[in-house]
Design a protein around this motif. Structure first.
Motif, PDB file in Angstrom:
ATOM      1  N   UNK A 167     -26.992  16.331  46.781  1.00  0.00           N
ATOM      2  CA  UNK A 167     -27.108  16.561  45.334  1.00  0.00           C
ATOM      3  C   UNK A 167     -26.536  15.392  44.545  1.00  0.00           C
ATOM      4  N   UNK A 168     -25.396  14.903  45.041  1.00  0.00           N
ATOM      5  CA  UNK A 168     -24.756  13.772  44.358  1.00  0.00           C
ATOM      6  C   UNK A 168     -25.655  12.558  44.318  1.00  0.00           C
ATOM      7  N   UNK A 197     -22.174  14.029  34.167  1.00  0.00           N
ATOM      8  CA  UNK A 197     -23.242  13.100  33.788  1.00  0.00           C
ATOM      9  C   UNK A 197     -23.741  13.432  32.376  1.00  0.00           C
ATOM     10  N   UNK A 242     -23.148  18.454  48.857  1.00  0.00           N
ATOM     11  CA  UNK A 242     -22.818  17.720  47.632  1.00  0.00           C
ATOM     12  C   UNK A 242     -23.237  16.268  47.714  1.00  0.00           C
ATOM     13  N   UNK A 243     -23.304  15.730  48.948  1.00  0.00           N
ATOM     14  CA  UNK A 243     -23.730  14.338  49.075  1.00  0.00           C
ATOM     15  C   UNK A 243     -25.199  14.208  48.674  1.00  0.00           C
ATOM     16  N   UNK A 286     -20.888  17.687  38.727  1.00  0.00           N
ATOM     17  CA  UNK A 286     -21.471  16.330  38.617  1.00  0.00           C
ATOM     18  C   UNK A 286     -22.460  16.292  37.472  1.00  0.00           C
ATOM     19  N   UNK A 316     -19.648  21.949  43.037  1.00  0.00           N
ATOM     20  CA  UNK A 316     -19.428  20.507  42.940  1.00  0.00           C
ATOM     21  C   UNK A 316     -20.603  19.776  42.269  1.00  0.00           C
ATOM     22  N   UNK A 317     -21.851  19.966  42.758  1.00  0.00           N
ATOM     23  CA  UNK A 317     -22.963  19.302  42.053  1.00  0.00           C
ATOM     24  C   UNK A 317     -23.096  19.762  40.603  1.00  0.00           C
ATOM     25  N   UNK A 321     -19.593   8.689  50.274  1.00  0.00           N
ATOM     26  CA  UNK A 321     -21.006   8.399  49.974  1.00  0.00           C
ATOM     27  C   UNK A 321     -21.101   7.311  48.909  1.00  0.00           C
ATOM     28  N   UNK A 370     -23.328  23.941  45.575  1.00  0.00           N
ATOM     29  CA  UNK A 370     -22.018  24.522  45.279  1.00  0.00           C
ATOM     30  C   UNK A 370     -21.638  24.177  43.843  1.00  0.00           C
ATOM     31  N   UNK A 413     -28.267  13.228  41.685  1.00  0.00           N
ATOM     32  CA  UNK A 413     -27.687  13.189  40.331  1.00  0.00           C
ATOM     33  C   UNK A 413     -27.317  11.761  39.960  1.00  0.00           C
ATOM     34  N   UNK A 443     -19.376   7.719  36.289  1.00  0.00           N
ATOM     35  CA  UNK A 443     -19.523   8.878  37.176  1.00  0.00           C
ATOM     36  C   UNK A 443     -18.149   9.277  37.713  1.00  0.00           C
ATOM     37  N   UNK A 465     -16.386  13.468  51.201  1.00  0.00           N
ATOM     38  CA  UNK A 465     -17.829  13.295  51.405  1.00  0.00           C
ATOM     39  C   UNK A 465     -18.442  12.578  50.200  1.00  0.00           C
ATOM     40  N   UNK A 466     -18.009  12.972  49.009  1.00  0.00           N
ATOM     41  CA  UNK A 466     -18.567  12.347  47.794  1.00  0.00           C
ATOM     42  C   UNK A 466     -18.086  10.901  47.672  1.00  0.00           C
ATOM     43  N   UNK A 513     -27.865  24.426  49.476  1.00  0.00           N
ATOM     44  CA  UNK A 513     -26.547  23.804  49.654  1.00  0.00           C
ATOM     45  C   UNK A 513     -25.936  23.433  48.300  1.00  0.00           C
TER      46      UNK A 513
END
Lengths: 249, 197
Positions: B48-49, A39, B45-46, A35, A31-32, A121, A29, B52, A96, A117-118, A27
């Motif tokens: 992985x986020x 970072x 992404x959640x 990230x 996006x990570x 979270x 993509x 990270x 972040x 979603x990010x 999973x």
């Protein structure tokens, strides 16, 4: 982005697996990946900035120290004496989000803070943390906060549900605020950039008129630089306020 | 204690976020890719986020932020140390100035005392000399007076003799008789005693 005369402003938010089928299975993509880049940039900035560890700082070290002291002051001033314990968390959160917002402003990049979603979270993490800290420092008295002091007992059936609802809506408002700001900014970028492409199809006249949307996008970039840091600040300061309520006795 | 609470909270949050990711509904079919929760990449992404973010938090809280705070503390320490040194130097300088002033004052007092002593000695010497001179003059005056008195007494003695002789001669010339020496002496004595009174 937009192909031909059709405008698809949402295409930029689509996720694509990286590393082929392995990425799909994990999973993973873009996006990570962004990230990780964000970072790493923050860590590199701090590492290189603090590498001289000079008594009289250079430019980069002064910048790193300003970042540290800005968040430290915010955490300690807002949360109180216990703020020092939460300072690394607030610092992590602020940078972040800030790095995510700013990396997203680079052409051809991706904004991970434009995904609900990010942001949800992150907001949920803040919410759960504040509830855990509240229960730890106040115990069951925490639940007394849902009945405002001095209010008439007759109003309790009305006030308590409202208070609970407002408490539970915190992560929602926190996450949607950041998400909506980022999405709106990038949609605007895309719309005005598409105008430029569309005007290019009208020959010389279009080329002249295309200056307008380009100028607007330049102005939008300035606005988005402001919004990027402002939203990170709002997220961090609201986190501090929630934590102050949590540690207050 | 608080740091522990933060860590526990973060861990719980990570668990909660992972749970959310696992149970996220996938029924949204809208135009926004962000709301397409059926897409495993959106919920991915959640996950992985969370990883990270946790790594970011750990690196920052364990390594980077202590580095910055150490530099800031070093600086504050160094500045306060330098200020301390400067304060000590100023204190020393102040004390040196005070000592100098004290020494100057002492020297002045000593000089004044020496001057006073020299003046006193001189005055005493002058007084003594004056006294000596006076004493010698007094003695000489007394000597002279004694000499005068002796001379006077001798002159008076000689006068009595002359008076005696003169009286004898007068009486002899007047009477033709040699007077009684005893009586003449008695009469001269009596007359001179009356005159002296």
């Amino acid at each position: 982005m937009a192909g031909g005369s059709s405008i698809n402003v949402l295409e930029q938010f689509e996720l694509h697996p990286v590393l082929g089928s392995l990425g799909e299975a994990l999973r993973l993509s873009q996006s990570p990946i962004y990230m990780v880049v964000a970072v790493c940039l923050v860590l590199a900035f701090l590492y290189l900035g603090m590498k001289p560890a000079a008594v009289v700082p250079g430019r980069l070290q002064a910048a790193a120290e300003v970042c540290y002291e800005f968040i430290h002051t915010m955490a300690v001033d807002t949360i109180g004496a216990e703020g020092a314990a939460f300072f690394p968390f607030v610092f992590t959160l602020f940078f972040f989000i800030l790095a995510g917002n700013y990396i997203g402003l680079l052409p051809f990049s991706f904004t991970f803070t434009s995904h609900i979603a990010v942001t949800f979270a992150l907001a949920l993490m803040v919410f759960v943390l504040s509830v855990v800290v509240s229960l730890k420092s106040q115990g069951l008295r925490f639940f007394a906060h849902f009945m405002p002091d001095g209010a008439s007992p007759f109003l309790a059936p009305l006030l308590i549900p409202i208070e609970i609802l407002s408490f539970l809506s915190r992560p929602v408002s926190l996450s949607i605020r950041l998400f909506a700001n980022m999405v709106a900014g990038h949609v605007m970028f895309d719309i005005f950039a598409s105008f430029v492409v569309m005007l290019a199809g009208f020959g010389v006249v279009g080329d002249v008129f295309a200056i307008g949307p380009i100028a607007i996008n330049v102005a939008l970039m300035a606005l988005e630089l402001l919004v990027g840091v402002l939203q990170a600040y709002v997220f961090a300061i609201l986190t501090c306020i929630y934590l102050r309520e949590a540690v207050a006795h | 204690m608080m740091t522990k609470t933060v860590r526990a909270g973060l861990l719980m949050s990570a668990c909660g976020v992972s749970l959310l990711a696992a149970t996220a509904p996938g029924a949204y079919a809208t135009g926004m890719p962000q709301l397409d929760f059926a897409n495993p990449l959106v919920t991915g992404q959640v996950m992985w986020g969370a990883v990270i973010f946790l790594v970011f938090y750990l690196v920052l809280s364990r390594a980077m932020l202590p580095r910055v705070s150490r530099v800031l503390e070093d600086r504050a320490h160094r500045i306060s140390g330098d200020l301390e040194v400067a304060r000590a130097a100023k204190h020393d300088a102040d004390r040196a100035v005070a000592e100098l002033q004290q020494a100057r004052k002492d020297a002045m007092a000593e000089a004044q005392a020496n001057l006073q002593a020299a003046l006193d000695e001189e005055r005493q010497a002058a007084e003594k000399q004056m006294h000596d001179i006076n004493a010698r003059l007094d003695m000489e005056i007394a000597d002279a007076e004694a000499r005068v008195a002796a001379e006077k007494a001798r002159a008076l003695g000689a006068l009595r003799e002359i008076a005696h002789d003169t009286t004898q001669a007068l009486v002899q010339r007047l009477t033709g008789l040699a007077p009684d020496a005893q009586l003449v002496a008695q009469k001269v004595e009596g007359a001179s005693a009356r005159r002296a009174v």
